[in-house]
Design a protein around this motif. Structure first.
Motif, short mmCIF file in Angstrom:
data_model
loop_
_atom_site.label_atom_id
_atom_site.label_comp_id
_atom_site.label_asym_id
_atom_site.label_seq_id
_atom_site.Cartn_x
_atom_site.Cartn_y
_atom_site.Cartn_z
N UNK A 27 0.81 -1.22 0.00
CA UNK A 27 0.00 0.00 0.00
C UNK A 27 0.84 1.28 0.00
N UNK A 28 2.13 1.15 0.32
CA UNK A 28 3.02 2.30 0.32
C UNK A 28 3.64 2.57 -1.05
N UNK B 222 12.94 -3.60 7.97
CA UNK B 222 11.67 -4.18 8.41
C UNK B 222 10.54 -3.17 8.22
N UNK B 223 9.35 -3.69 7.95
CA UNK B 223 8.14 -2.88 7.96
C UNK B 223 6.95 -3.81 8.18
N UNK B 224 5.80 -3.25 8.45
CA UNK B 224 4.60 -4.04 8.70
C UNK B 224 3.56 -3.72 7.64
N UNK B 225 2.80 -4.72 7.26
CA UNK B 225 1.80 -4.56 6.22
C UNK B 225 0.75 -5.66 6.34
N UNK B 226 -0.37 -5.48 5.66
CA UNK B 226 -1.41 -6.51 5.60
C UNK B 226 -1.31 -7.35 4.33
N UNK B 227 -0.68 -6.77 3.29
CA UNK B 227 -0.70 -7.45 1.99
C UNK B 227 0.45 -6.94 1.15
N UNK C 16 4.86 -13.63 -6.18
CA UNK C 16 4.45 -14.19 -4.88
C UNK C 16 3.53 -13.20 -4.20
N UNK C 17 2.35 -13.68 -3.79
CA UNK C 17 1.35 -12.85 -3.12
C UNK C 17 1.23 -13.29 -1.67
N UNK C 18 1.32 -12.35 -0.74
CA UNK C 18 1.29 -12.67 0.69
C UNK C 18 0.31 -11.73 1.38
N UNK C 19 -0.59 -12.28 2.18
CA UNK C 19 -1.56 -11.45 2.90
C UNK C 19 -1.81 -12.00 4.29
N UNK C 20 -2.36 -11.16 5.15
CA UNK C 20 -2.70 -11.56 6.52
C UNK C 20 -4.20 -11.65 6.67
#
Length: 334
Positions: free
Chosen positions: A171-172, A240-245, A269-273
């Motif tokens: 999202x950034x 490091x950083x934090x994200x949902x997707x 590669x797609x990664x989500x929480x």
């Protein structure tokens, strides 16, 4: 119960369950897995029957098989950790002692926690690509399990591994990194108290993304000891950083891993929480527990303290580190 996971025999576990489990609270049945993926089938059937808790008796692979079958349901995951790494159990501060882990189940405290998905594969501890996926592949091919095998593969293969270039989109915006590895952590560690993401939480609704930039032979011991001491996020080579997707693009197809299970995938590669998507039996006394250094931490600490590089002569530097690697492996094999 996975009869072949980890390094310990499990013949005594059914008797401990019969003796320790609170029969006034639970009725129970023990089923042994027969093949890879069988635990998922067993857990799926239990979920469909409305079973309250499915307990994974094994390591992170068994835990993943059970957990992915009961996500987004009212059936909870319990863990009796018997694997070689026990990453999720250690993150949750569950006892590694079988009897004590059964007593945690007796309390029956259940929390709704997060899990992740990488290319449609659910994971509960970590997923990633680069060197850690490569080592997961090597570890899966090894004839024996345990921290010694893992460390041995890291020492043998680490200095030969070539970093890759990755494009990361979230999202950034879009960023590019040349990296030794990229790990996405829902929980804090790989297992054996090797903390890839010391600050990760399973209840914050975010993935911790760890980008390890290339480092040279002289920096490798520092990275290893910081991982064991929960200070890796302070290293200048770590972003490091934090994200949902996030979406990650590589130049070529390659291995990824989810909870240590390696698989070959395409370049993208797609990664989500998924927030609060898995119910897990937790340790009500987790905040009171104090961790003790294990043999791996002690051995790496001595390795780091003994490291005395001869400046200027790269050949001698390599010989010194090879000698210390052998000393470390002898200590771990005791």
């Amino acid at each position: 119960m996975n009869p072949i996971s980890g390094t310990a025999r499990k013949a005594a576990i059914p008797g401990l369950i019969e003796k320790t489990l609170d029969k006034e609270v639970y009725e129970y049945e023990i089923i042994e897995t027969q093949y890879a993926g069988h635990a998922s089938i067993i857990a799926e059937e239990a979920k469909n029957k409305g079973i309250d808790i499915v307990v994974a008796v094994g390591g992170d692979g068994t835990v993943n098989e059970v957990a992915r079958a009961i996500i987004n349901s009212q059936t909870a995951l319990g863990i009796i950790p018997c694997g070689s790494g026990n990453g999720l159990a250690r993150h949750l501060m569950l006892p590694l002692n079988v009897k004590k882990s059964i007593e945690v189940i007796n309390y029956g405290e259940i929390h709704n926690l997060d899990y992740g998905v990488i290319n449609s594969h659910p994971f509960f501890c970590t997923c990633g690509m680069g060197f850690d996926a490569f080592i997961s592949m090597k570890f899966s091919e090894a004839g024996k399990r345990g921290p010694v095998t893992y460390v041995e593969n890291v020492l043998k293969e680490g200095l030969k591994y070539k970093p890759e270039t990755y494009e990361i989109i979230d999202e950034e915006g879009t960023r590019h990194y040349k990296a030794f590895l990229i790990s996405c952590a829902n929980a804090s560690q790989y297992g054996n108290n090797a903390y890839i993401a010391p600050q990760a939480s399973m209840s914050d609704g975010l993935l911790d993304v760890i980008i390890m930039e290339p480092f040279d032979i002289l920096e490798a011991p520092q990275v290893a000891i910081e991982m064991m001491n929960k200070t890796l996020d302070k290293n200048q080579k770590i972003k490091t950083f934090r994200t949902k997707h996030i979406t990650i693009h590589r130049q070529n197809q390659g291995y990824i891993h989810y909870d240590g299970d390696p698989i070959m995938t395409d370049a993208d590669v797609d990664i989500k929480l998924v927030s609060k998507g898995i119910r897990i039996v937790v340790n009500p006394d987790a905040d009171k527990r104090k961790r003790k250094p294990n043999i791996v931490q002690n051995a790496f600490s001595e390795f780091f303290n003994d490291l005395n590089i001869v400046r200027g002569d790269i050949t001698q530097q390599g010989r010194n580190i090879q000698a210390l690697n052998k000393k470390l492996l002898r200590k771990l094999n005791r």
